[in-house]
Scaffold this active site. Structure first.
Site, PDB file in Angstrom:
ATOM      1  N   ARG A   1       0.827  -1.199   0.000  1.00  0.00           N
ATOM      2  CA  ARG A   1       0.000   0.000   0.000  1.00  0.00           C
ATOM      3  C   ARG A   1       0.859   1.246   0.000  1.00  0.00           C
ATOM      4  NH1 ARG A   1      -5.306   2.028   2.974  1.00  0.00           N
ATOM      5  NH2 ARG A   1      -5.136   4.176   2.319  1.00  0.00           N
TER       6      ARG A   1
ATOM      7  N   ASP B   1      -9.590  -1.644   7.939  1.00  0.00           N
ATOM      8  CA  ASP B   1     -10.201  -0.725   8.896  1.00  0.00           C
ATOM      9  C   ASP B   1     -10.729  -1.484  10.104  1.00  0.00           C
ATOM     10  OD1 ASP B   1      -9.966   1.619   7.313  1.00  0.00           O
ATOM     11  OD2 ASP B   1     -11.731   1.032   6.154  1.00  0.00           O
TER      12      ASP B   1
ATOM     13  N   ARG C   1      -7.124   2.042  -4.121  1.00  0.00           N
ATOM     14  CA  ARG C   1      -6.169   1.560  -3.124  1.00  0.00           C
ATOM     15  C   ARG C   1      -5.956   0.061  -3.236  1.00  0.00           C
ATOM     16  NH1 ARG C   1      -8.498   4.317   1.191  1.00  0.00           N
ATOM     17  NH2 ARG C   1      -8.410   6.025  -0.238  1.00  0.00           N
TER      18      ARG C   1
ATOM     19  N   ASP D   1      -6.975  -1.781   1.985  1.00  0.00           N
ATOM     20  CA  ASP D   1      -7.464  -0.922   3.050  1.00  0.00           C
ATOM     21  C   ASP D   1      -7.948  -1.820   4.171  1.00  0.00           C
ATOM     22  OD1 ASP D   1      -7.982   1.614   3.860  1.00  0.00           O
ATOM     23  OD2 ASP D   1      -9.750   1.905   2.602  1.00  0.00           O
TER      24      ASP D   1
HETATM   25  N1  ROI Z   1     -15.612   1.941  -2.262  1.00  0.00           N
HETATM   26  C1  ROI Z   1     -15.887   0.636  -2.157  1.00  0.00           C
HETATM   27  N2  ROI Z   1     -16.848   0.105  -2.916  1.00  0.00           N
HETATM   28  N3  ROI Z   1     -15.210  -0.175  -1.296  1.00  0.00           N
HETATM   29  C2  ROI Z   1     -14.217   0.322  -0.509  1.00  0.00           C
HETATM   30  O1  ROI Z   1     -13.606  -0.437   0.281  1.00  0.00           O
HETATM   31  C3  ROI Z   1     -13.910   1.688  -0.588  1.00  0.00           C
HETATM   32  N4  ROI Z   1     -12.942   2.243   0.190  1.00  0.00           N
HETATM   33  C4  ROI Z   1     -12.672   3.530   0.140  1.00  0.00           C
HETATM   34  C5  ROI Z   1     -13.417   4.474  -0.752  1.00  0.00           C
HETATM   35  C6  ROI Z   1     -12.419   5.204  -1.626  1.00  0.00           C
HETATM   36  C7  ROI Z   1     -14.191   5.452   0.129  1.00  0.00           C
HETATM   37  N5  ROI Z   1     -14.372   3.804  -1.609  1.00  0.00           N
HETATM   38  C8  ROI Z   1     -14.650   2.488  -1.494  1.00  0.00           C
HETATM   39  O2  ROI Z   1     -11.741   4.010   0.943  1.00  0.00           O
END
Ligand code: ROI
Length: 170
Positions: free
Chosen positions: A90, A105, A100, A103
């Site tokens: 990343r 979280d 990305r 991610d």
């Molecule tokens: N959109 C989707 N569909 N899934 C994600 O995990 C995701 N993550 C993000 C942003 C860019 C807001 N959009 C996303 O960080």
């Protein structure tokens, strides 16, 4: 002074990505998370394909949610997830809501509320993100209380699918 290990807490983690090979990346991240000392995997949702939230000129995302039992404190858990993001290539481009690689979280940490400069729990996006709510509902109780936001089943009922699809069962 020695610190007693924390009493185990159930945390829910969101995984997402839309570059390279997100399915393989998410599967690899799952293994890396489960291998962290102080983290034990409890459940893992299906993989979902989702439309990008934010700019639409980027590939669809793959998303999943993982339930873990952890003795790490919230910021220790966050640090472990950041290390795994980095080890999977990343790079933070600075583009808000841009594509990305990976991610990770913390969606929920027990029934805790945390708000400081590095961490907001529950994750602010939970209530209106179909790619979080539907996979979460697959592995959590419908009457799970999302602190400050209500019951999981009510949030799911109010959230349109926006093209969300299950793409692979493990
Ligand atoms: N959109 C989707 N569909 N899934 C994600 O995990 C995701 N993550 C993000 C942003 C860019 C807001 N959009 C996303 O960080």
């Amino acid at each position: 002074m020695t610190h007693e290990p924390l009493k185990p807490v159930i945390a829910y983690l969101g995984l997402g990505g839309n570059l390279d090979n997100p399915l393989d990346l998410l599967a690899s991240a799952r293994k890396a998370i489960a291998a962290v000392p102080g983290i034990r995997e409890i459940a893992f949702s299906s993989f979902y394909a989702s439309k990008p939230m934010g700019p639409t000129d980027q590939p669809d995302y793959i998303n999943a949610v993982m339930a873990v039992e952890t003795t790490l404190p919230p910021h220790g858990l966050l640090r472990a997830l950041l290390m795994i993001e980095l080890s999977h290539g990343r790079v933070r481009t600075g583009q808000r809501w841009g594509p990305r690689i990976l991610d990770l979280d913390i969606l929920l940490y027990g029934n805790g509320n945390i708000a400081d400069e590095s961490l907001t729990i529950p994750h602010t996006g939970i209530a209106d993100r179909e790619f979080v709510l539907y996979p979460l509902a697959e592995i959590a109780q419908p009457n799970l209380e999302i602190p400050g936001m209500g019951l999981l089943c009510d949030l799911v009922a109010a959230c349109p699918l926006r093209g969300l699809e299950v793409i692979r069962h493990d």
